[in-house]
Design a protein around this motif. Sequence first.
Motif, PDB file in Angstrom:
ATOM      1  N   PRO A  20       0.811  -1.215   0.000  1.00  0.00           N
ATOM      2  CA  PRO A  20       0.000   0.000   0.000  1.00  0.00           C
ATOM      3  C   PRO A  20       0.849   1.271   0.000  1.00  0.00           C
ATOM      4  CG  PRO A  20      -0.811  -1.549   1.635  1.00  0.00           C
ATOM      5  CD  PRO A  20       0.453  -2.117   1.082  1.00  0.00           C
ATOM      6  N   SER A  21       2.061   1.186   0.529  1.00  0.00           N
ATOM      7  CA  SER A  21       2.897   2.376   0.579  1.00  0.00           C
ATOM      8  C   SER A  21       3.511   2.710  -0.783  1.00  0.00           C
ATOM      9  CB  SER A  21       4.007   2.194   1.617  1.00  0.00           C
ATOM     10  OG  SER A  21       4.864   1.148   1.208  1.00  0.00           O
ATOM     11  N   ARG A  22       3.452   1.809  -1.751  1.00  0.00           N
ATOM     12  CA  ARG A  22       4.012   2.074  -3.069  1.00  0.00           C
ATOM     13  C   ARG A  22       2.959   2.003  -4.168  1.00  0.00           C
ATOM     14  NH1 ARG A  22       7.547   5.223  -2.514  1.00  0.00           N
ATOM     15  NH2 ARG A  22       8.229   4.851  -4.618  1.00  0.00           N
ATOM     16  N   ARG A  23       1.722   2.171  -3.816  1.00  0.00           N
ATOM     17  CA  ARG A  23       0.668   2.169  -4.833  1.00  0.00           C
ATOM     18  C   ARG A  23       0.904   3.272  -5.849  1.00  0.00           C
ATOM     19  NH1 ARG A  23      -4.673   2.266  -1.292  1.00  0.00           N
ATOM     20  NH2 ARG A  23      -3.371   3.777  -0.275  1.00  0.00           N
ATOM     21  N   LYS A  24       0.530   2.978  -7.072  1.00  0.00           N
ATOM     22  CA  LYS A  24       0.627   3.973  -8.130  1.00  0.00           C
ATOM     23  C   LYS A  24      -0.767   4.503  -8.446  1.00  0.00           C
ATOM     24  CE  LYS A  24       4.656   2.128 -10.567  1.00  0.00           C
ATOM     25  NZ  LYS A  24       5.112   1.686 -11.911  1.00  0.00           N
ATOM     26  N   PHE A  25      -0.860   5.817  -8.511  1.00  0.00           N
ATOM     27  CA  PHE A  25      -2.090   6.504  -8.861  1.00  0.00           C
ATOM     28  C   PHE A  25      -1.949   6.983 -10.305  1.00  0.00           C
ATOM     29  CE2 PHE A  25      -1.643   6.705  -4.344  1.00  0.00           C
ATOM     30  CZ  PHE A  25      -2.925   6.540  -3.858  1.00  0.00           C
ATOM     31  N   LEU A  26      -2.809   6.480 -11.186  1.00  0.00           N
ATOM     32  CA  LEU A  26      -2.746   6.810 -12.605  1.00  0.00           C
ATOM     33  C   LEU A  26      -3.667   7.979 -12.924  1.00  0.00           C
ATOM     34  CD1 LEU A  26      -1.876   6.207 -15.538  1.00  0.00           C
ATOM     35  CD2 LEU A  26      -3.734   4.513 -15.627  1.00  0.00           C
ATOM     36  N   VAL A  27      -3.104   8.985 -13.594  1.00  0.00           N
ATOM     37  CA  VAL A  27      -3.877  10.132 -14.059  1.00  0.00           C
ATOM     38  C   VAL A  27      -3.662  10.257 -15.561  1.00  0.00           C
ATOM     39  CG1 VAL A  27      -4.246  12.635 -13.908  1.00  0.00           C
ATOM     40  CG2 VAL A  27      -3.590  11.348 -11.867  1.00  0.00           C
ATOM     41  N   VAL A  28      -4.759  10.364 -16.306  1.00  0.00           N
ATOM     42  CA  VAL A  28      -4.675  10.584 -17.743  1.00  0.00           C
ATOM     43  C   VAL A  28      -4.643  12.089 -17.966  1.00  0.00           C
ATOM     44  CG1 VAL A  28      -5.754  10.181 -19.985  1.00  0.00           C
ATOM     45  CG2 VAL A  28      -5.938   8.447 -18.183  1.00  0.00           C
ATOM     46  N   VAL A  29      -3.554  12.563 -18.544  1.00  0.00           N
ATOM     47  CA  VAL A  29      -3.371  13.993 -18.779  1.00  0.00           C
ATOM     48  C   VAL A  29      -4.005  14.347 -20.119  1.00  0.00           C
ATOM     49  CG1 VAL A  29      -1.654  15.822 -19.123  1.00  0.00           C
ATOM     50  CG2 VAL A  29      -1.244  14.014 -17.431  1.00  0.00           C
ATOM     51  N   ASP A  30      -4.856  15.361 -20.090  1.00  0.00           N
ATOM     52  CA  ASP A  30      -5.475  15.849 -21.317  1.00  0.00           C
ATOM     53  C   ASP A  30      -5.692  17.350 -21.202  1.00  0.00           C
ATOM     54  OD1 ASP A  30      -7.751  16.170 -19.715  1.00  0.00           O
ATOM     55  OD2 ASP A  30      -8.755  14.402 -20.516  1.00  0.00           O
ATOM     56  N   GLN A  31      -6.389  17.920 -22.139  1.00  0.00           N
ATOM     57  CA  GLN A  31      -6.566  19.370 -22.192  1.00  0.00           C
ATOM     58  C   GLN A  31      -7.821  19.859 -21.468  1.00  0.00           C
ATOM     59  OE1 GLN A  31      -3.968  20.969 -23.372  1.00  0.00           O
ATOM     60  NE2 GLN A  31      -3.084  19.007 -23.918  1.00  0.00           N
ATOM     61  N   THR A  32      -8.514  18.976 -20.753  1.00  0.00           N
ATOM     62  CA  THR A  32      -9.736  19.388 -20.074  1.00  0.00           C
ATOM     63  C   THR A  32      -9.409  20.137 -18.782  1.00  0.00           C
ATOM     64  OG1 THR A  32      -9.906  17.305 -18.865  1.00  0.00           O
ATOM     65  CG2 THR A  32     -11.050  17.426 -21.003  1.00  0.00           C
ATOM     66  N   PRO A  33     -10.268  21.080 -18.394  1.00  0.00           N
ATOM     67  CA  PRO A  33     -10.003  21.828 -17.165  1.00  0.00           C
ATOM     68  C   PRO A  33     -10.030  20.943 -15.912  1.00  0.00           C
ATOM     69  CG  PRO A  33     -11.946  22.709 -18.328  1.00  0.00           C
ATOM     70  CD  PRO A  33     -11.445  21.556 -19.114  1.00  0.00           C
ATOM     71  N   GLU A  34     -10.815  19.875 -15.953  1.00  0.00           N
ATOM     72  CA  GLU A  34     -10.917  19.009 -14.781  1.00  0.00           C
ATOM     73  C   GLU A  34      -9.682  18.148 -14.554  1.00  0.00           C
ATOM     74  OE1 GLU A  34     -13.322  17.056 -18.143  1.00  0.00           O
ATOM     75  OE2 GLU A  34     -13.216  19.061 -17.269  1.00  0.00           O
ATOM     76  N   CYS A  35      -8.828  18.057 -15.555  1.00  0.00           N
ATOM     77  CA  CYS A  35      -7.608  17.256 -15.416  1.00  0.00           C
ATOM     78  C   CYS A  35      -6.771  17.743 -14.232  1.00  0.00           C
ATOM     79  CB  CYS A  35      -6.809  17.299 -16.706  1.00  0.00           C
ATOM     80  SG  CYS A  35      -5.268  16.373 -16.628  1.00  0.00           S
ATOM     81  N   ALA A  36      -6.711  19.045 -14.016  1.00  0.00           N
ATOM     82  CA  ALA A  36      -5.922  19.601 -12.909  1.00  0.00           C
ATOM     83  C   ALA A  36      -6.447  19.127 -11.555  1.00  0.00           C
ATOM     84  CB  ALA A  36      -5.925  21.126 -12.969  1.00  0.00           C
ATOM     85  N   VAL A  37      -7.755  18.930 -11.452  1.00  0.00           N
ATOM     86  CA  VAL A  37      -8.347  18.445 -10.201  1.00  0.00           C
ATOM     87  C   VAL A  37      -7.947  16.992  -9.955  1.00  0.00           C
ATOM     88  CG1 VAL A  37     -10.512  18.035  -8.952  1.00  0.00           C
ATOM     89  CG2 VAL A  37     -10.265  20.078 -10.369  1.00  0.00           C
ATOM     90  N   ALA A  38      -8.030  16.163 -10.983  1.00  0.00           N
ATOM     91  CA  ALA A  38      -7.615  14.758 -10.862  1.00  0.00           C
ATOM     92  C   ALA A  38      -6.134  14.677 -10.512  1.00  0.00           C
ATOM     93  CB  ALA A  38      -7.905  13.997 -12.150  1.00  0.00           C
ATOM     94  N   LEU A  39      -5.341  15.519 -11.139  1.00  0.00           N
ATOM     95  CA  LEU A  39      -3.903  15.551 -10.895  1.00  0.00           C
ATOM     96  C   LEU A  39      -3.593  15.910  -9.442  1.00  0.00           C
ATOM     97  CD1 LEU A  39      -1.223  15.337 -12.539  1.00  0.00           C
ATOM     98  CD2 LEU A  39      -1.333  17.816 -12.748  1.00  0.00           C
ATOM     99  N   ARG A  40      -4.259  16.902  -8.927  1.00  0.00           N
ATOM    100  CA  ARG A  40      -4.022  17.320  -7.544  1.00  0.00           C
ATOM    101  C   ARG A  40      -4.486  16.245  -6.562  1.00  0.00           C
ATOM    102  NH1 ARG A  40      -2.510  22.095  -5.411  1.00  0.00           N
ATOM    103  NH2 ARG A  40      -2.812  22.291  -3.164  1.00  0.00           N
ATOM    104  N   PHE A  41      -5.655  15.655  -6.824  1.00  0.00           N
ATOM    105  CA  PHE A  41      -6.169  14.617  -5.928  1.00  0.00           C
ATOM    106  C   PHE A  41      -5.199  13.430  -5.884  1.00  0.00           C
ATOM    107  CE2 PHE A  41      -8.575  10.842  -4.837  1.00  0.00           C
ATOM    108  CZ  PHE A  41      -9.277  11.254  -3.717  1.00  0.00           C
ATOM    109  N   ALA A  42      -4.758  12.967  -7.039  1.00  0.00           N
ATOM    110  CA  ALA A  42      -3.827  11.831  -7.092  1.00  0.00           C
ATOM    111  C   ALA A  42      -2.512  12.187  -6.396  1.00  0.00           C
ATOM    112  CB  ALA A  42      -3.581  11.416  -8.533  1.00  0.00           C
TER     113      ALA A  42
END
Length: 165
Positions: A12-34
């Motif tokens: 659990p200490s090395r889990r990877k959080f995957l974020v798909v980067v795109d041009q949508t404004p909501e991407c920044a929210v997913a990025l920050r949460f991850a």
Amino acid sequence: MSDPGGPQPISPSRRKFLVVVDQTPECAVALRFASRRAQHTGGIVTLLYIVPPADFQQWAGVERVMREEAHQEAERALYEAAKAVNDIVGATPELVIREGRPAEEILGLLKEDRALAILVLASGISKEGPGPLVSLISAPGANAYPIPVTVVPGTLTDEQVDALA
């Protein structure tokens, strides 16, 4: 006794959080949460940029130029996203560029990298719907994802994300 050829449990200490980067404004929210989840759990952020397939097969020169431009855009977007992750987590995320259709490329990466533990998306902020990626994974008949998918509201402020993550 565990099967040495089967999937190995991820610490659990090395889990990877995957974020798909795109041009949508909501991407920044997913990025920050991850990023915040990785920071709080000792995890790793993996950023994926998917370059759409080119459709200029009879124009090889045009296709090559378009592919190069698309990869340059992918690198630029990943660099900006990686800087944001590094500012939050204090570590450089993993960067992945793939070319193809989003659903196929996400599933392909999940099969290749068993350490990916959570796909983080943010819902769209427009009236058109939940956003392209959320619509894609929740569509009837969509392939089941082998890991949990976290969808955070795309309208959250940085302070709200920080409080949740």
